[in-house]
Design a protein around this motif. Structure first.
Motif, short mmCIF file in Angstrom:
data_model
loop_
_atom_site.label_atom_id
_atom_site.label_comp_id
_atom_site.label_asym_id
_atom_site.label_seq_id
_atom_site.Cartn_x
_atom_site.Cartn_y
_atom_site.Cartn_z
N VAL A 1 37.42 25.52 23.40
CA VAL A 1 39.11 26.36 24.14
C VAL A 1 39.67 24.98 24.32
CG1 VAL A 1 39.29 27.37 26.19
CG2 VAL A 1 37.57 28.14 24.93
N GLU B 1 43.28 27.63 28.62
CA GLU B 1 43.12 28.56 28.32
C GLU B 1 44.03 29.31 30.17
OE1 GLU B 1 39.02 31.05 29.81
OE2 GLU B 1 38.70 28.63 30.05
N TYR C 1 45.24 34.69 28.34
CA TYR C 1 44.00 34.07 26.83
C TYR C 1 43.20 33.01 26.79
CZ TYR C 1 47.98 37.17 26.28
OH TYR C 1 49.40 38.10 27.20
N LYS C 2 42.56 32.53 25.72
CA LYS C 2 41.81 31.66 25.59
C LYS C 2 42.59 31.03 24.19
CE LYS C 2 38.01 33.26 27.59
NZ LYS C 2 36.37 33.73 26.73
N LYS D 1 41.77 28.78 20.93
CA LYS D 1 40.70 27.87 20.81
C LYS D 1 40.55 27.17 19.35
CE LYS D 1 37.93 31.87 22.73
NZ LYS D 1 36.52 32.54 22.45
N LYS E 1 41.22 37.01 27.00
CA LYS E 1 40.57 36.99 28.06
C LYS E 1 38.57 37.28 28.42
CE LYS E 1 40.18 33.88 31.36
NZ LYS E 1 40.28 32.63 31.15
#
Length: 175
Positions: free
Chosen positions: A3, A6, A10-11, A13, A73
């Motif tokens: 990650v 965030e 939202y994340k 990555k 998320k």
């Protein structure tokens, strides 16, 4: 998948082999590809996905940034967004989201978050470039909302392609 950052929705990555299939699915989606200015709006082949994926992961390792995988998320893959340094040294801002997320302001929200992160965290990111087909009205509107400045319009694959840039100093003035 690491990650990068965030928020409450939202994340963001890195792309890894764990999410390579997600990367391929969005880049091979006929509806999404129609609005992407590579290969005349045609989906990427598997080999093109592999090649682009190699560019993305190389840049992530070398510069610390690249195109990133965007997840909700609750870890549902939504698309990709980020900046990829070209061999000319320009940083191409790119985004592509699954159609189910279109028209809801989600792309604008995510792109704004990613642009801000790139400018705040990477000293060499002083300008982002981006282009969109004129017929992709939503993308042109999104770029303008983010503060990207129109540069020129050229023909690519017999379509009008609009070029934009966003300088860090201009972005910071408008925050």
């Amino acid at each position: 998948m690491k990650v990068i950052f965030e928020n409450d929705k939202y994340k963001v990555k890195t792309f890894t082999m764990e999410n390579f299939d997600d990367f391929c699915k969005i880049n091979q989606d006929k509806v999404v590809a129609k609005y992407v200015n590579h290969n005349n709006g045609k989906p990427k082949t598997y080999k093109e996905c592999v090649d682009k994926y190699m560019d993305i992961t190389y840049a992530q390792n070398k510069y610390g940034y690249s195109y990133w995988a965007i997840y909700s998320k609750d870890d549902i893959f939504m698309g990709q967004c980020g900046g990829l340094k070209s061999w000319l040294g320009e940083i191409n801002f790119c985004y592509a989201f699954h159609k189910r997320y279109w028209g809801k302001g989600i792309g604008t929200e995510i792109c704004k978050m990613v642009v801000e992160y790139l400018f705040k965290n990477f000293a060499d990111v002083k300008k982002l470039t981006c282009c969109a087909f004129s017929e992709n009205v939503a993308s042109v509107k999104l770029l303008k909302k983010l503060g990207f400045r129109f540069l020129k319009k050229e023909k690519e694959f017999d379509k009008d392609l609009e070029y934009f840039e966003l300088k860090k100093e201009d972005y910071e003035k408008n925050i």
